[in-house]
Structure formats: structure tokens, C-alpha cells
Design an enzyme around this catalytic site. Structure first.
Site, PDB file in Angstrom:
ATOM      1  N   GLN A 163      27.856  29.036  46.908  1.00 38.69           N
ATOM      2  CA  GLN A 163      29.262  29.092  47.308  1.00 38.69           C
ATOM      3  C   GLN A 163      29.402  28.728  48.787  1.00 38.69           C
ATOM      4  O   GLN A 163      30.493  28.489  49.266  1.00 38.69           O
ATOM      5  CB  GLN A 163      29.828  30.499  47.096  1.00 38.69           C
ATOM      6  CG  GLN A 163      29.985  30.889  45.641  1.00 38.69           C
ATOM      7  CD  GLN A 163      30.377  32.344  45.452  1.00 38.69           C
ATOM      8  OE1 GLN A 163      29.679  33.079  44.782  1.00 38.69           O
ATOM      9  NE2 GLN A 163      31.483  32.783  46.041  1.00 38.69           N
ATOM     10  N   PHE A 182      31.029  34.069  41.298  1.00 44.07           N
ATOM     11  CA  PHE A 182      31.599  35.422  41.295  1.00 44.07           C
ATOM     12  C   PHE A 182      31.169  36.240  42.506  1.00 44.07           C
ATOM     13  O   PHE A 182      31.169  37.464  42.465  1.00 44.07           O
ATOM     14  CB  PHE A 182      31.233  36.151  39.990  1.00 44.07           C
ATOM     15  CG  PHE A 182      31.595  35.371  38.755  1.00 44.07           C
ATOM     16  CD1 PHE A 182      32.927  35.139  38.446  1.00 44.07           C
ATOM     17  CD2 PHE A 182      30.616  34.840  37.939  1.00 44.07           C
ATOM     18  CE1 PHE A 182      33.268  34.388  37.319  1.00 44.07           C
ATOM     19  CE2 PHE A 182      30.954  34.091  36.811  1.00 44.07           C
ATOM     20  CZ  PHE A 182      32.281  33.871  36.499  1.00 44.07           C
ATOM     21  N   ARG A 185      36.049  45.848  53.501  1.00 40.31           N
ATOM     22  CA  ARG A 185      37.101  45.622  52.503  1.00 40.31           C
ATOM     23  C   ARG A 185      37.332  46.883  51.657  1.00 40.31           C
ATOM     24  O   ARG A 185      38.449  47.139  51.219  1.00 40.31           O
ATOM     25  CB  ARG A 185      36.818  44.395  51.637  1.00 40.31           C
ATOM     26  CG  ARG A 185      38.058  43.908  50.904  1.00 40.31           C
ATOM     27  CD  ARG A 185      37.854  42.596  50.178  1.00 40.31           C
ATOM     28  NE  ARG A 185      38.104  41.422  50.977  1.00 40.31           N
ATOM     29  CZ  ARG A 185      39.312  40.898  51.221  1.00 40.31           C
ATOM     30  NH1 ARG A 185      40.403  41.453  50.715  1.00 40.31           N
ATOM     31  NH2 ARG A 185      39.444  39.815  51.966  1.00 40.31           N
ATOM     32  N   GLU A 233      40.403  36.958  42.915  1.00 43.02           N
ATOM     33  CA  GLU A 233      39.873  38.315  42.804  1.00 43.02           C
ATOM     34  C   GLU A 233      40.874  39.401  42.389  1.00 43.02           C
ATOM     35  O   GLU A 233      40.504  40.308  41.634  1.00 43.02           O
ATOM     36  CB  GLU A 233      39.238  38.735  44.136  1.00 43.02           C
ATOM     37  CG  GLU A 233      38.014  37.935  44.519  1.00 43.02           C
ATOM     38  CD  GLU A 233      37.657  38.171  45.975  1.00 43.02           C
ATOM     39  OE1 GLU A 233      38.377  37.670  46.854  1.00 43.02           O
ATOM     40  OE2 GLU A 233      36.679  38.881  46.223  1.00 43.02           O
ATOM     41  N   ARG A 244      33.275  39.625  43.061  1.00 35.18           N
ATOM     42  CA  ARG A 244      34.730  39.606  42.827  1.00 35.18           C
ATOM     43  C   ARG A 244      35.425  40.928  43.186  1.00 35.18           C
ATOM     44  O   ARG A 244      35.210  41.950  42.530  1.00 35.18           O
ATOM     45  CB  ARG A 244      34.984  39.269  41.363  1.00 35.18           C
ATOM     46  CG  ARG A 244      36.270  38.489  41.129  1.00 35.18           C
ATOM     47  CD  ARG A 244      36.315  37.995  39.710  1.00 35.18           C
ATOM     48  NE  ARG A 244      37.349  36.988  39.530  1.00 35.18           N
ATOM     49  CZ  ARG A 244      37.456  36.209  38.464  1.00 35.18           C
ATOM     50  NH1 ARG A 244      36.588  36.314  37.483  1.00 35.18           N
ATOM     51  NH2 ARG A 244      38.411  35.318  38.368  1.00 35.18           N
ATOM     52  N   GLU A 263      27.455  33.709  47.212  1.00 37.07           N
ATOM     53  CA  GLU A 263      28.010  33.584  48.559  1.00 37.07           C
ATOM     54  C   GLU A 263      26.861  33.637  49.563  1.00 37.07           C
ATOM     55  O   GLU A 263      26.798  32.833  50.487  1.00 37.07           O
ATOM     56  CB  GLU A 263      29.032  34.694  48.835  1.00 37.07           C
ATOM     57  CG  GLU A 263      29.672  34.550  50.222  1.00 37.07           C
ATOM     58  CD  GLU A 263      30.803  35.533  50.504  1.00 37.07           C
ATOM     59  OE1 GLU A 263      31.406  36.062  49.563  1.00 37.07           O
ATOM     60  OE2 GLU A 263      31.090  35.755  51.698  1.00 37.07           O
ATOM     61  N   THR A 301      38.083  39.051  55.860  1.00 35.04           N
ATOM     62  CA  THR A 301      38.372  40.126  56.802  1.00 35.04           C
ATOM     63  C   THR A 301      37.841  39.794  58.192  1.00 35.04           C
ATOM     64  O   THR A 301      38.288  40.342  59.182  1.00 35.04           O
ATOM     65  CB  THR A 301      37.757  41.453  56.307  1.00 35.04           C
ATOM     66  OG1 THR A 301      36.357  41.249  56.084  1.00 35.04           O
ATOM     67  CG2 THR A 301      38.412  41.890  55.010  1.00 35.04           C
TER      68      THR A 301
END
Ligand code: MTE
Ligand code: HPA
Ligand code: MOS
Length: 750
Positions: free
Chosen positions: A191, A222, A304, A706, A336, A226, A434
């Protein structure tokens, strides 16, 4: 517009890393992971393995020309273990052979001696012993300590939520080969193309410009790709760079499941205080996040969780602390929702507990406490364009929640061995990374002489159809047919310094960069047209591939316009850059305006429980979702449905089991159950809330990847209602996933 990939996906023509035709002489790799979860490496003996015919090389930390470090946020993760191992499956060596069979055979010949240290898999135990990945973080507003005395009702409880395997259909993999002048090209199922580029450059000890990363598409990410695609790309790159040969790596499913990190399990304690009119006055929580053996993305996920710890409610006094605990599991990572589901599950549990103890409906408490326009989020952002009450009221009007409740009551009074339950699940999810600096993107647009376009952005296609959306953006700006536009692979030489495609912002960020590039090109084309038509630029427009003058059709068509512009030596290439305006966040004060906007929605979930077996079926999930002005409702509805299913899976059936020694017991699909068509709700309805959509969303179409995951949380609360309807002795508890086995135990709890 239909998803441009659907036909090739269903006919098996889409190319993933493992499908790339390989060059002659390509070698195949396999990863040797630590057989123990924690300890000191006393001895590593590769000699037997090296003797195997067909082995081309075995690489360890000693072979790394650059730095043995792939930690992104915090540098605490080596590519290969050096002297210690911290989780079972932690990469120790990379075997490269003529073919995969030989490489895997060699794995069995590697001998490792490990002095075993204590294995900790429980986050509370880790915290007690002081094993934290980062110092704890707290978000607070008001003053909880002073408010308890003023509350009419106070409840406390404990909440467990489990981890979750990503189960992307394409496992982690990469294909790397040497290029001219000491460069290397990597095809990676990632990703984050730039992250792979940066870490591979670090491992190889070369500048980033020597590493080209290309991503055509992923068979699902998902969040699992990342950060965690990086080590597998680095390993192929390292071997390829040293041997100067092409090297390919594609993880076996069982290895992928054992070695890679997952959603973070959380264990939490809460305290909630309400006034006698059911307003939530104060909320306090301590959350123990199971981070695994290295930071990976845990600091950002912690953040988060804090941002979403009050979900869609305004609670004037809150104090939430998250401990990111270091355990001997694979480093847990993005999945996710990125920590938000775990946070939201706690506040929803607290409300459920209060409702149950007070013998009132949960949704009455929910409704009374929805965040309203101009209320403050606990992180200092003022709530604007709040749609939670709209969504809930629309759901009530569309689906008649009272009626649903009445029917359930009737059903339950008539049936003894079968009970139904219902829950309302509101969501509020902030859109933006964020970490403010990550909210930027670029795009590159070429218009070729024949009027066709090639567009590149930093977005990675992983099934969410971001490529389709990108084509829609370019087609819309120029008002041309989508067939004229080709989306290129994501490639670090065409679009540099990309943020990973994550945080649901892939389309917003890259689409806006693309829009800007296209708009700039359009301005130039209008100038060409105005010269052709001998008029002012302001009089020119393009509609359906025809140039208009003062709104009237001329005989200049798109192709002719492009040809003229080219002959006139006008630049037909443009680069667009976008950085989300307005957003900022001050970590020292834990306040700011971190999100461009929020996504809202409400789901009404109903379940039928078989009280003899403990099995259940979801009857309906009825959703009102705030898409803004959806640019592609087929794709966006698909995202809602897919996310919902993953959410239901998380709270009901997906159960990770780790042995005390850190071994993953649920390491295959015979022991780890994910939702299938039989566990899908029999009926899913999605109603789009009618709104204009915010300016900061791409074409006013809100990010969708998400947020709908969290609708799935409603499944848990529908289930506990159904259990309670059968067994009034059942003391409701919060321990997801609520598998049929656990349901059965609760049905007969005394
Ligand atoms: N949908 C599919 N089909 N496959 C995926 O891997 N990833 C999800 C979501 N939807 C995913 C998906 C996650 S975790 C994110 S952050 C977003 O897509 C990323 O894409 P976007 O930013 O373009 O929405
Ligand atoms: N979401 C997803 N991925 C991220 C984020 C986020 O907020 N921050 C860093 N990586
Ligand atoms: Mo998504 S968890 O932000 O990749």
C-alpha cells in the site's frame, strides 16, 4: 462508471505480483523465521542448508550493506534478527534458490539454537512489567474526577476485543531485479510504494533514486500492507542486489498468517457516569493495546483509538489512556479502522452496560448523547456539518426501528428456542491521516498527441476501485469519455514521496492532486481553443468532447484541439500537488483540528439466535450512510458491504488463538473462520443520506473505505440482546469475538 477491473478480475486476467512473467534466471526466496517467540540467538548454522544443490545464497543481517532497520515511526525493528528474537516467525534469514521447492527444503536444514526467555502475550501483563512500546497517551476534556460525585448512575466494566487476520487473498510478495548502474526495481504488493523504496534504499545503503518501486494492484491490503509489505520487498531487493539476479518471493498462506501482524487486540476498563435524564456526564477508560514485538504503526493506531474513543457522542468529561504494550507476538499493524473500532467498542459497551443495568433501551441513551453542531470533540476540533442525528432519524423513518423492536418482542414471546435481538450502531469517523504531514499527494497527467491520456497518481489499487475513481476525475474535468483515459501503475519514478494508500484518504488526496493537474491542463487547452476560435478564454468550454463557445457547439472536437495544442508546442503534461488545507494537530497539547471532515452513519442490525446450538444468523442490516455526494454509488455501496462483513467477522467469528509460547494456533483457514456467504446477513439495505458533501472531499464524495467497518460492531450488541432474551441470568459482558461457542456458554449461564 463500472469498476474498470471487474472483468479482468473475474476472468483471472488481472496481474498480481506472483503473475508477473519472470525473467530467465529468476531465483526464488523463502524466509526462515524464528521457531521461538523470545530469546537470545546462541548459534545459527547455515552450513547444511548451503550445501543443498540449487541454493544460490542465504542472507542474514550480516549481509546487509546498509542499515538493518525497517522501523517506520520508531526505529525498533530489524529486517533480520541479529542476536535476539522477539516473536515466533521473526525473520532471521532469507534463502534464495533456483526454485521455491529447494528454497523451502533448505529452511528445514537451517539450525538455530535459542536461549529461551519469558514469553508475554498478554498486554496487561506486559504493562505491569513496564514493557511499553511508547509512553502512554491520554486524551482528556473537562474533569472526570470532579464529575463522578455529580452523576446519578455510575457503571464500570471490562472489555476485550480480539485481533484480526487481514486475509488479503494475495499474500505478501515481491519481485526485484537489478537495473543499470546499481539500481534496482521492485514490484511489491504494498500500500506504500514510497515506504518500500525508502526502506529498501536504507537496507541496501543506496540513495532512494536507485530504487524504483512499481505497484500494479493488490489482491487486498486492508491495512496489512501499509507497513508489513516492506520486509518482504527488502528481502527480495537485498538478495537481488547482492547476487545481481532477479529474485521473487511470495509467502505461503500459513507463513503469512504466522509471521505478519494483525489488528491489535485490546483489553480495557471503563467507567461511565450518567445523569438521571441519561446524559453521559463522564467517561473514563484505560486501554491496553497488544502491540506485539515492535512498534510498526502502533503509535498512530493508539492515536486513532483515542480520537474515536467517544464515537458519535458528546461527552463533556472524558479521560482515556492507551497503553501500547510490548508483547512477544508479531508486531500488530494497520487494519481497516486503524484502532477506531477498538475504541468505539469500549464506549458502546459502556453504554450497553448502563442500559442493561438501568433497564432502559440502549438506543435511547445513544440518541440522547449524539454529538451536535459546534460541540467540541475531546481533541479540540469543533464538530461541523454533523450528520449523526440526521442519519439516525433517517434510519428511524426509513426502517421504523420501533416496529422492528415490536416485531422482535412478539417473536421472542412466541418462540422459546429461538430469540431475536437488535442493535443500533452509530458511527463517526475522522477523515485524514492523523499525522498531518502525511496528508499530501501528487499526480502526473500526460495527454498524448492522439487525445488519449495516461494518468499516474500515488494511490494504490487494492480492490477499493480507487483507479476507477481516478479515471472519473480526469474524465469529469476534461468532459471526455472515460475510454480515452488509462490509469498507469503506481510507480515511484512517476509519482514521488507518496503517502501509503490508507486512512480512507487515497481517493481524496490523490484525486484532488489529479484534479488540480487536469484543471491546469484544461486552462492551457482553453487558451488554444480561444486562439482557434478568435475569442476570449472565458468564452470557451468543453462538453462531451466538443469545444463550446459561449455555450454553443463549435466544430472543434477534442482530438483536433489536442493536435493543435501539440503543434503549437503547448505542454501537454502536468503535475498536480495537493495538501489538505485547514488541518493541524499539536501532540504536546493533544488538541487541534486533525480531520478534514467526519463520516457519519447508523446501522440497525438484527439477529436470530438458535438457543439450542448457540448459532446465529443476521437477518437484516439496515444502514443510513453519509456518503456526501457519492461519485460512484456502486463502488461506494460495495465498500460499505465489504467493510460491514469484515466488522461482523471481527466481533463474531474471527478468533485468533495463540499458545502460551507465542505460536499462532489459528494459522490456517481450518482453524480461523472468516465470514462466508452463509454468515452474511440475509438482507443488507443501504440508504444514502441526502447531503451536498463537504468541500474537502473529492468532488464532495466522502471517503468510504474504513468507516462502515464499524457498523459490524452492532452485531455484537444485537447478539447479547438475543442471549439476554433467552437467559435473563446472563450478565452481559464484552468479550469479542462472540463465537457460537461463547454464545452457547452464555445462553446457559446460571
Ligand atoms: N477494499 C478492498 N476491496 N480491498 C482493500 O484492501 N482496504 C480498506 C478500504 N477498502 C481495502 C478496501 C482500507 S483499510 C482502506 S484505508 C481503504 O480501502 C484505502 O483505500 P482508499 O483510501 O482509496 O479508500
Ligand atoms: N490511518 C491509517 N494509516 C495511517 C494513519 C491513519 O490515521 N496514520 C499513519 N498511517
Ligand atoms: Mo487502511 S487500515 O488505513 O490501510
Amino acid at each position: 462508471m463500472k469498476n474498470i477491473d471487474s472483468k479482468n478480475h473475474v476472468t483471472g486476467k488481472s496481474v498480481y505480483v506472483d503473475d508477473i512473467p519472470v525473467q530467465t534466471g529468476t531465483l526464488h526466496g523463502a524466509v526462515f523465521g524464528s521457531p521461538k517467540a523470545h530469546g537470545k540467538i546462541i548459534n545459527l548454522n547455515l552450513s547444511e542448508a548451503e550445501k543443498l544443490e540449487g541454493i544460490e545464497g542465504i542472507f542474514t543481517f550480516k549481509d546487509i550493506p546498509g542499515r538493518n532497520q525497517i522501523g517506520g515511526i520508531i526505529e525498533d525493528e530489524p529486517l533480520f534478527a541479529e542476536h535476539e528474537v522477539h516473536f515466533l516467525g521473526q525473520p532471521v534469514a532469507f534463502v534464495v534458490a533456483e526454485n521455491e521447492t529447494i528454497a523451502r527444503k533448505a529452511l528445514k536444514l537451517i539450525k538455530i539454537e535459542i536461549e529461551e526467555w519469558e514469553v508475554i502475550t498478554d498486554p496487561r501483563e506486559a504493562q505491569k512489567k513496564g514493557h511499553l512500546l511508547i509512553p502512554p497517551r491520554t486524551f482528556k476534556m473537562g474533569n472526570v474526577a470532579d464529575e463522578w460525585a455529580k452523576c446519578d448512575f455510575i457503571f464500570e466494566g471490562k472489555v476485550e476485543s480480539g485481533g484480526q487476520e487481514h486475509l488479503y487473498i494475495e499474500t505478501q510478495g515481491s519481485y526485484a531485479y537489478p537495473m543499470d548502474n546499481g539500481s534496482i526495481k521492485i514490484h511489491s504488493s504494498t500500500q506504500g510504494a514510497t515506504l518500500v523504496q525508502k526502506m529498501a534504499a536504507r537496507i541496501l545503503g543506496v540513495p532512494m533514486h536507485r530504487v524504483e518501486v512499481d505497484v500494479a494492484r493488490l489482491g487486498g491490503g486492508f491495512g496489512g500492507k501499509e507497513d508489513q509489505a516492506t520486509p518482504y520487498a527488502c528481502m527480495a531487493a537485498l538478495a537481488s542486489y547482492i547476487l545481481q539476479k532477479p529474485v521473487k518471493l511470495s509467502l505461503h498462506r500459513l507463513d503469512d498468517m504466522q509471521m505478519t501482524g494483525k489488528r491489535h487486540p485490546y483489553s480495557s476498563d471503563f467507567k461511565i457516569g450518567l445523569s438521571k435524564d441519561y446524559k453521559i456526564v463522564a467517561f473514563q477508560a484505560k486501554m491496553y493495546q497488544n502491540g506485539g514485538a515492535a512498534n510498526d504503526l502502533s503509535p498512530a493506531i493508539t492515536e486513532r483509538t483515542l480520537f474515536h474513543s467517544t464515537n458519535a457522542y458528546y461527552i463533556p468529561n472524558t479521560e482515556v489512556i492507551v497503553y501500547s504494550c510490548k508483547t512477544n507476538l508479531p508486531p500488530n499493524t494497520a487494519y481497516r479502522g486503524f484502532g477506531a473500532p477498538q475504541g468505539m467498542f469500549v464506549i458502546e459497551s459502556a453504554i450497553a452496560k448502563a442500559a442493561c443495568e438501568l433497564n432502559v433501551s440502549k438506543r435511547m441513551i445513544q440518541e440522547k448523547n449524539f454529538i451536535k453542531e459546534n460541540d467540541l470533540f475531546q481533541y479540540g476540533q469543533i464538530a461541523e456539518n454533523v450528520n449523526i442525528n440526521n442519519c439516525y432519524q433517517t434510519a428511524d423513518q426509513t426502517y421504523h426501528i420501533d416496529q422492528i423492536e415490536k416485531e422482535i418482542e412478539e417473536f421472542n414471546s412466541k418462540n422459546t428456542n429461538s430469540k431475536k435481538g437488535m442493535a443500533v450502531m452509530p458511527i463517526c469517523f475522522g477523515i485524514s491521516f492523523t499525522k498531518t504531514p502525511m496528508n499530501q499527494a501528487r499526480a502526473l497527467v500526460h495527454i498524448y498527441q492522439d487525445g488519449s491520456l495516461g494518468i499516474s497518481t500515488g494511490a494504490v489499487e487494492m480492490g477499493q476501485a480507487v483507479n476507477t475513481k481516478m479515471i472519473q476525475v480526469a474524465a469529469k474535468v476534461f468532459s471526455i469519455k472515460t475510454e480515452r483515459i488509462k490509469i498507469e501503475s503506481t510507480n515511484t519514478t512517476r509519482v514521488a514521496n507518496t503517502s501509503p494508500t490508507a486512512a480512507s484518504s487515497g481517493a481524496d488526496l490523490n484525486g484532488n492532486a489529479l484534479r488540480i493537474a487536469c484543471e491546469n491542463l484544461l486552462e492551457r487547452l482553453k487558451q488554444t481553443a480561444s486562439k482557434m476560435l478568435l475569442c476570449n478564454v472565458s468564452e470557451v468550454s468543453i462538453e462531451n468532447e466538443i469545444v463550446l463557445k459561449n455555450g454553443k457547439k463549435t466544430d472543434i472536437l477534442w482530438e483536433q484541439l489536442i493536435e493543435t495544442a501539440f503543434l503549437d508546442r503547448i505542454a501537454l503534461t502536468e503535475n498536480g500537488h495537493y495538501a489538505t488545507p485547514v488541518i493541524h494537530f499539536d501532540k504536546t497539547k493533544e488538541t487541534g483540528h486533525p480531520f478534514a471532515y467526519h463520516v457519519y452513519g447508523t446501522a440497525v442490525v438484527t439477529v436470530t439466535l438458535d438457543c439450542i446450538r448457540g448459532t446465529y444468523e443476521f437477518d437484516d442490516v439496515k444502514i443510513v450512510h453519509d456518503f456526501g455526494n457519492s461519485m460512484n454509488s456502486i463502488i461506494d455501496n460495495g465498500q460499505v458491504e465489504g467493510a460491514l462483513m469484515q466488522g461482523i467477522g471481527w466481533v463474531t467469528m474471527e478468533e485468533l488463538a495463540f499458545a502460551k509460547d507465542g505460536k499462532l494456533l489459528s494459522s490456517s483457514l481450518t482453524t480461523y473462520k472468516v465470514p462466508d456467504i452463509y454468515s452474511a446477513p440475509k438482507n443488507v439495505e443501504i440508504t444514502a443520506l441526502k447531503t451536498e458533501g463537504p468541500e474537502l472531499a473529492l468532488l464532495r464524495s466522502k471517503a468510504v473505505g474504513e468507516p462502515p467497518f464499524m457498523y459490524g460492531i452492532g452485531a455484537y450488541f444485537a447478539l447479547i440482546k438475543a442471549i439476554k432474551a433467552f437467559n435473563s441470568n446472563y450478565k452481559i459482558d464484552f468479550d469479542a469475538p462472540l463465537t457460537p461457542e461463547k454464545v452457547l456458554m452464555r445462553l446457559y449461564q446460571k
